[in-house]
Write a protein that holds these residues in place. Structure first.
Motif, PDB file in Angstrom:
ATOM      1  N   UNK A   7       0.823  -1.209   0.000  1.00 44.44           N
ATOM      2  CA  UNK A   7       0.000   0.000   0.000  1.00 44.44           C
ATOM      3  C   UNK A   7       0.858   1.261   0.000  1.00 44.44           C
ATOM      4  N   UNK A   8       1.930   1.265   0.773  1.00 42.88           N
ATOM      5  CA  UNK A   8       2.795   2.448   0.831  1.00 42.88           C
ATOM      6  C   UNK A   8       3.559   2.641  -0.475  1.00 42.88           C
ATOM      7  N   UNK A  20      -8.994 -16.502   1.227  1.00 47.13           N
ATOM      8  CA  UNK A  20      -8.285 -15.432   0.523  1.00 47.13           C
ATOM      9  C   UNK A  20      -6.788 -15.732   0.457  1.00 47.13           C
ATOM     10  N   UNK A  21      -6.226 -16.260   1.543  1.00 48.12           N
ATOM     11  CA  UNK A  21      -4.802 -16.571   1.561  1.00 48.12           C
ATOM     12  C   UNK A  21      -4.489 -17.743   0.636  1.00 48.12           C
ATOM     13  N   UNK A  74      -3.243  -8.856   0.133  1.00 45.70           N
ATOM     14  CA  UNK A  74      -3.817  -7.507   0.131  1.00 45.70           C
ATOM     15  C   UNK A  74      -4.420  -7.170  -1.227  1.00 45.70           C
ATOM     16  N   UNK A  75      -3.884  -7.737  -2.311  1.00 45.54           N
ATOM     17  CA  UNK A  75      -4.442  -7.472  -3.634  1.00 45.54           C
ATOM     18  C   UNK A  75      -5.848  -8.053  -3.758  1.00 45.54           C
ATOM     19  N   UNK A 119     -12.925  -5.100  -1.779  1.00 44.30           N
ATOM     20  CA  UNK A 119     -13.220  -3.852  -1.053  1.00 44.30           C
ATOM     21  C   UNK A 119     -13.245  -4.054   0.466  1.00 44.30           C
ATOM     22  N   UNK A 120     -12.269  -4.800   0.951  1.00 45.22           N
ATOM     23  CA  UNK A 120     -12.167  -5.044   2.385  1.00 45.22           C
ATOM     24  C   UNK A 120     -10.938  -4.357   2.997  1.00 45.22           C
TER      25      UNK A 120
END
Length: 296
Positions: free
Chosen positions: A36-37, A260-261, A272-273, A279-280
């Protein structure tokens, strides 16, 4: 949520992500923040773009490095704007999980993957190369050689611990900032910001009580700390949680479903993608934005 942090060194912030006990998801938080950063870096225009140019730029860097004379290879070379993620070996195994979780074996299968820990062991400059993927410079352990004996493994662990305490060396890595996953606890005061990760499961809360108290003391002594409750969910007694930790402010990251993992690894993506696709990611983005405001 905005917290007032003083004394942050903005030249190249070094951020530690630590769990107050084992298995609280510190690596998930650290890799997600790096991703994200890196988007903040990309959109800020502070350094070169890391988006569509990633493949070409990364290959170009490695091609340049390979053609440099040996005497020149200790000097930094241009690197695209990114965030460096540094994995410190787990003390029990000394093995990387991130290398395979992030599918770096697939990503770098046809070209060189730099072992930065070997560079550090040889006292070479850590800015001379970059393992660029998804806007992140991956400073993680490649698979350990087969037949490595106990003495060699202990030596690798010792160098990893030394690197996590070496502020000057950490600043050599490419990118606008450096995120260090689970550095040695005794060196946390050297970091510009510490992200402390907790799991609200009572057994993990009690297991991390001593480390939590030490972190609180460090914070009261002036260390900058952001607190994160990972895997928060409706079954958690929020009043008891707040009463136990004595925290008026913390970031809450919801419990992410296991599929998800699994899907992330099968599709060679970061968790995270996929979280963003569904949208979580609001809480994670809130945390990343707060870090960005603090350190930039």
């Amino acid at each position: 949520m905005k917290q007032d942090m003083k004394g942050i060194n903005r030249r190249k912030p070094i951020i530690a992500v630590v769990g107050i006990s084992q298995g609280v998801g510190a690596t998930f938080i650290a890799t997600s923040l790096a991703f994200l950063l890196s988007k903040f870096v990309e959109n800020s225009g502070i350094e070169d773009d890391c988006g569509d140019k990633e493949d070409v730029q990364s290959r170009r860097i490695h091609e340049i490095f390979e053609t440099l004379p040996k005497t020149s290879q200790e000097k930094p070379i241009p690197a695209p704007g990114c965030v460096s993620y540094v994995e410190i070996c787990r003390p029990d195994t000394g093995k990387s999980s991130v290398f395979f979780e992030a599918a770096l074996d697939r990503r770098f299968g046809d070209r060189r993957f730099t072992d930065f820990f070997k560079l550090y062991e040889r006292n070479e400059h850590l800015g001379q190369a970059v393992n660029l993927h998804k806007g992140i410079n991956w400073v993680v352990w490649p698979p350990l050689p087969l037949g490595e004996d106990e003495e060699e493994r202990e030596m690798r662990l010792a160098y990893a611990a030394a690197l996590s305490a070496d502020r000057a060396a950490l600043r050599q890595f490419a990118g606008k900032m450096v995120i260090v996953d689970s550095p040695s606890f005794h060196c946390l005061k050297q970091y510009d910001l510490v992200v402390a990760v907790m799991d609200p499961l009572p057994s993990k809360v009690f297991a991390g009580a001593e480390r939590y108290e030490n972190l609180r003391k460090m914070q009261l002594d002036g260390m900058s700390v952001l607190w994160v409750v990972n895997r928060n969910n409706t079954a958690v007694n929020q009043k008891k949680l707040k009463r136990f930790f004595h925290l008026s402010e913390f970031f809450s990251v919801p419990l992410i479903e296991k599929p998800i993992f699994y899907e992330a690894q099968y599709s060679q993506a970061l968790p995270i993608e996929l979280i963003m696709v569904q949208n979580l990611q609001a809480e994670m983005e809130d945390l990343a934005e707060s870090i960005w405001r603090i350190v930039i």
